[in-house]
Design an enzyme around this catalytic site. Structure first.
Site, short mmCIF file in Angstrom:
data_model
loop_
_atom_site.label_atom_id
_atom_site.label_comp_id
_atom_site.label_asym_id
_atom_site.label_seq_id
_atom_site.Cartn_x
_atom_site.Cartn_y
_atom_site.Cartn_z
N GLU A 231 -41.21 25.04 -1.54
CA GLU A 231 -41.79 23.78 -1.99
C GLU A 231 -43.30 23.89 -2.18
O GLU A 231 -43.86 23.36 -3.15
CB GLU A 231 -41.46 22.68 -0.98
CG GLU A 231 -41.74 21.28 -1.46
CD GLU A 231 -41.25 20.22 -0.49
OE1 GLU A 231 -41.74 19.08 -0.57
OE2 GLU A 231 -40.39 20.54 0.37
N ASP B 197 -27.23 21.05 -4.17
CA ASP B 197 -27.01 21.69 -5.46
C ASP B 197 -27.03 20.62 -6.55
O ASP B 197 -26.27 19.66 -6.49
CB ASP B 197 -25.65 22.41 -5.45
CG ASP B 197 -25.51 23.37 -6.61
OD1 ASP B 197 -25.80 22.95 -7.76
OD2 ASP B 197 -25.13 24.53 -6.40
N LYS C 297 -41.66 26.98 2.24
CA LYS C 297 -42.50 27.88 1.45
C LYS C 297 -42.21 27.72 -0.03
O LYS C 297 -43.12 27.75 -0.87
CB LYS C 297 -42.27 29.33 1.89
CG LYS C 297 -42.76 29.65 3.28
CD LYS C 297 -42.48 31.10 3.64
CE LYS C 297 -42.97 31.42 5.04
NZ LYS C 297 -42.68 32.83 5.42
N ASP D 142 -16.84 22.14 5.72
CA ASP D 142 -17.07 21.14 4.68
C ASP D 142 -17.58 19.86 5.32
O ASP D 142 -16.93 19.28 6.19
CB ASP D 142 -15.74 20.92 3.95
CG ASP D 142 -15.82 19.88 2.83
OD1 ASP D 142 -16.84 19.18 2.71
OD2 ASP D 142 -14.85 19.79 2.06
#
Length: 261
Positions: free
Chosen positions: A242, A166, A240, A143
Site C-alpha cells: 500500500e 479479490d 508495504k 471457506d
C-alpha cells in the site's frame, strides 16, 4: 478469500483456466455437499496448491494444534476459546496475515480470529504469532462462508474485516465478488448491534460495487461523515504494498458500515 493485489493475497495470479477448470472445483467440494448443491455455489476464491516454506510449515506443525480452529468443531464460544471476555474481531481472507498479526500485537485487549483458505498464509501467520508470544489470535483454514454459517455465534462479533478481497475485475467474473447482498446479511447476523463491517480495496470499481451493495442492505448505516468512504483508520495497518502504491498515486478506499438493527 484474500487480498487480490497485495503480496499477502495469493489469489491475484488466478487465470481464467483456474477459475473454470474442473480440477480446481474438485478441490473445493465439501464431503457433505451434493453435486447439485456444489454446482450452484459461486466461490469468491480459487484454491491452488503451493509449496510451503520451512517457516510456514513450522507454523502449522508447532502452533496449529494450539491456535487452529476447524469447521468440524461447530459453533464456538469465543469466551471459552480465548479464556476471557474481550471485543471480538474477525478478518475474512487475511492472505499472508501481515495486517492481522500487527493488529493482534498492538491491540492485546481484543480477541482476533482470522479465516483463510490458503495454508501458506495460515502457517506464516501462526509462526509469527507464536514467535511473538501472542495469545489473542486464532485461525481457521477454510471457506469463510462455511465458518460464519456453522461456527460463529450470531450477535457475537464487534468488528468484521475484509481487506483487499479479490476484485474479480473482469465483468463476467463480478458474480464471484464476495461482497454480495446475501453475504452482507450473513455478516449482519454475526455482528452485534453497533458492530462494524470494515472493507478496504484498491480497485475503485470494486469500492463502488461495495457501496452499491451496502447502501441498500437492510440493517446497516454508513459511518462516513462525508461521502461514501472513510479515511484509513489507525486500526488498519498499512502494508508495504500500500505504501508503494501511494507513492505511485494508487488509491485505496476504506468503507465502514455499522449494524443498526
Amino acid at each position: 478469500m484474500s487480498d487480490a493485489t497485495d503480496a499477502q493475497n495469493p489469489n491475484q495470479a488466478v487465470n481464467e483456466a483456474e477459475v473454470s477448470g474442473q480440477p480446481v472445483e474438485s478441490q473445493e467440494r465439501k464431503e457433505n455437499e451434493t453435486p447439485e448443491e456444489h454446482k450452484r455455489r459461486i466461490r469468491s476464491f480459487v484454491l491452488r496448491t503451493g509449496r510451503m516454506t520451512a517457516g510456514q510449515q513450522r507454523g502449522m506443525d508447532e502452533f496449529w494444534p494450539k491456535w487452529g480452529l476447524t469447521l468440524e468443531q461447530g459453533e464456538i464460544d469465543p469466551q471459552q476459546v480465548f479464556g476471557r471476555e474481550a471485543p471480538l474481531v474477525i478478518e475474512i481472507g487475511f492472505g499472508m496475515g501481515h495486517s492481522l498479526f500487527e493488529q493482534a500485537k498492538t491491540m492485546p485487549d481484543h480477541n482476533f480470529i482470522g479465516i483463510e483458505v490458503h495454508t501458506p498464509g495460515v502457517g506464516k501467520l501462526l509462526a509469527e504469532a507464536g514467535d511473538a508470544g501472542l495469545t489473542n489470535l486464532r485461525a481457521y483454514e477454510d471457506d469463510a462462508v462455511e465458518i460464519l454459517n456453522q461456527c460463529i455465534p450470531d450477535g457475537s462479533v464487534d468488528l468484521l474485516q475484509l481487506f483487499f478481497p479479490d476484485p474479480w475485475h473482469k465483468k463476467r467474473h463480478h458474480k464471484r465478488r464476495i461482497v454480495q447482498p446475501e453475504f452482507v446479511q450473513l455478516l449482519r447476523k454475526k455482528l452485534k448491534v453497533g458492530g462494524r463491517f470494515h472493507m478496504a480495496t484498491d480497485w475503485e470499481n470494486y469500492a463502488e460495487h461495495m457501496v452499491e451493495v451496502m447502501q441498500v442492505a437492510e440493517g446497516y448505516e454508513n459511518t462516513a461523515a462525508d461521502g461514501d468512504y472513510v479515511p484509513r483508520p489507525d486500526s488498519r495497518p498499512i502494508t508495504k504494498f500500500e505504501k508503494r502504491g501511494e507513492r505511485l498515486g494508487h488509491g485505496v478506499w476504506d468503507i465502514i458500515y455499522r449494524r443498526v438493527s
